[in-house]
Design an enzyme around this catalytic site. Structure first.
Site, short mmCIF file in Angstrom:
data_model
loop_
_atom_site.label_atom_id
_atom_site.label_comp_id
_atom_site.label_asym_id
_atom_site.label_seq_id
_atom_site.Cartn_x
_atom_site.Cartn_y
_atom_site.Cartn_z
N GLY A 159 2.86 -0.64 4.01
CA GLY A 159 2.20 -1.47 3.01
C GLY A 159 2.52 -2.94 3.19
CB SER A 167 -0.95 0.00 1.19
OG SER A 167 -2.03 -0.87 0.96
CG ASN A 214 -6.59 -1.99 -1.09
OD1 ASN A 214 -5.46 -1.51 -1.04
ND2 ASN A 214 -7.04 -2.81 -0.15
CB THR A 227 -11.78 -18.13 -1.47
OG1 THR A 227 -12.16 -17.65 -2.76
CG2 THR A 227 -12.94 -18.00 -0.50
CE1 TYR A 244 -5.06 1.72 4.10
CE2 TYR A 244 -5.58 -0.35 2.99
CZ TYR A 244 -4.71 0.69 3.24
OH TYR A 244 -3.49 0.72 2.61
#
Length: 406
Positions: A357, A103, A210, A169, A208
């Site tokens: 990150g 990150s 992405n 998964t 948070y």
């Protein structure tokens, strides 16, 4: 696939760690702030016994394979290491190694977006709908109500696509071994995220995610007519001379140049999990939120330039550093978050600025003083036993709190 025998430690990496997998114009001209070079192939250098002791102690206590740390104070550079880069050969970690930075990629992405705003090519108040019409719709998601700024400061409400049940998964457990080379397109990642209801209405909370940074990079491409990788290279990597930094292609699974092996328990909660070599993987699931590769020296140089205001005009610099406290339990404790930039308050009261990150097998932390007079960059080539709490924080405190560390 290389497998390493079970270790006698308790794995404390949780689902939140998967969320971190994820877990930078004209202003650049003349901005390269070179960190002093460290001799290639050199071992730990003397001068910071407290930090070195913290590295040695945390490696012993966590069972992680290896750690490297660099400290720059003014023009002086210190390098320390503990453990190994390769558990098979016993090869030591070296300062020039390249590793996946997870990150920390977000800070590069936010920098590019802010540079484009400074050039008048977009506005932080623009909606996602303006640039990507019809893409964010359904299940309570509405791109007409989400701004670019909200994408960057984690207030969009968008569900984190890496926490989607099906994605989990594929990213953790045995499913990773089958899907480690899967290739994802940005539009596909957004579709996965918006298949889930938002966590809250835009601007009404913090989570948070992405997915917001994937959308931000898509807007970069729409606004410039160039790829995200081209923009990062043109605006940050080349001007700053970050020779060990790269935005991998979406089919690039190897790390180019010298690098440690990256090891993972695949986020197992077993007391003695099997450890796998996950150095080769396709990082496209993170894309502009977490796919980059860099070095400790390059991260030092990048964050030094940012902290000193050499990459952004004053207005955009203020936007990036206008942080708000992260709600308890939502991310790393004692942190604030702005636009791809965070701060951490240490137990002694000192505050450091930068970003962390994580990606399978690699956790990184790059933090320094607000005036960039001192920077510390760390990387561990393993992803269990919560490296933030058990490794990174003790090393930060040894450097920025304990007077006997230097």
């Amino acid at each position: 696939m290389t497998t390493i025998g079970p270790k006698t430690f308790r794995s404390r990496t949780t689902r939140a760690s998967v969320g971190l997998l994820a877990a930078a114009t004209a202003a650049v001209a003349g901005a390269a702030m070179a960190a002093p070079a460290t001799a290639a192939g050199s071992g730990p250098t003397p001068g910071r016994p407290g930090v070195q002791q913290a590295l040695d102690r945390t490696m012993t206590e966590t069972g992680l394979p290896g750690i490297l740390a660099t400290v720059r104070e003014g023009n002086d550079q210190w390098f320390g290491t503990a453990g190994v880069a390769d558990t098979r050969t016993g090869r030591k970690r070296l300062p020039q190694e390249r590793f996946r930075i997870g990150s920390i990629t977000k800070t590069f992405t936010a920098t590019v977006v802010l540079q484009l705003e400074a050039e008048g090519k977009l506005s932080l108040d623009d909606t996602v709908e303006k640039w990507l019409p019809g893409l964010v719709r359904g299940n309570g998601n509405d791109g007409r109500r989400i701004t670019i700024k909200q994408l960057l400061n984690m207030t969009s409400g968008l569900f984190n696509h890496l926490n989607d049940k099906q994605m989990l998964t594929r990213l953790a457990g045995p499913g990773f071994l089958k899907h480690r080379y899967d290739r994802y397109r940005p539009q596909q990642l957004v579709k996965i995220g918006t298949a889930n209801a938002p966590d809250f209405n835009p601007g009404q909370g913090w989570t948070y995610t992405n997915t917001g940074y994937v959308l931000a990079a898509m807007i970069v491409e729409k606004a410039t007519g160039k790829t995200y990788a081209e923009q990062v290279s043109q605006r940050i990597i080349r001007p700053l001379g970050l020779t060990g930094t790269r935005v991998p292609g979406d089919e690039e699974v190897r790390i180019r140049g010298p690098h440690p092996r990256h090891y993972s328990t695949l986020f197992s909660q077993e007391p003695k999990p099997t450890i796998y070599d996950v150095t080769e993987l396709n990082p496209s699931a993170g894309w502009a939120a977490g796919n980059m590769v860099s070095t400790a020296a390059d991260l030092d140089r990048f964050f030094t330039a940012l902290l000193k205001g050499r990459l952004l005009p004053q207005a955009q610099q203020r936007e990036m550093f206008a942080t708000n406290p992260v709600p308890e339990g939502k991310w790393i404790p004692n942190t604030t978050y702005g636009l791809g930039m965070s701060s951490v308050k240490l137990s002694c009261g000192a505050t450091v600025w930068g970003m962390g990150g994580a990606l399978q097998g690699s956790w990184s932390y790059a933090y320094g003083t607000r005036d960039a007079t001192r920077m510390l960059v760390q990387n561990v080539n393993g992803d269990w036993n919560n490296p933030i709490g058990t490794v990174f924080t003790p090393v930060l405190e040894a450097e920025f709190c304990a007077t006997g560390s230097r």
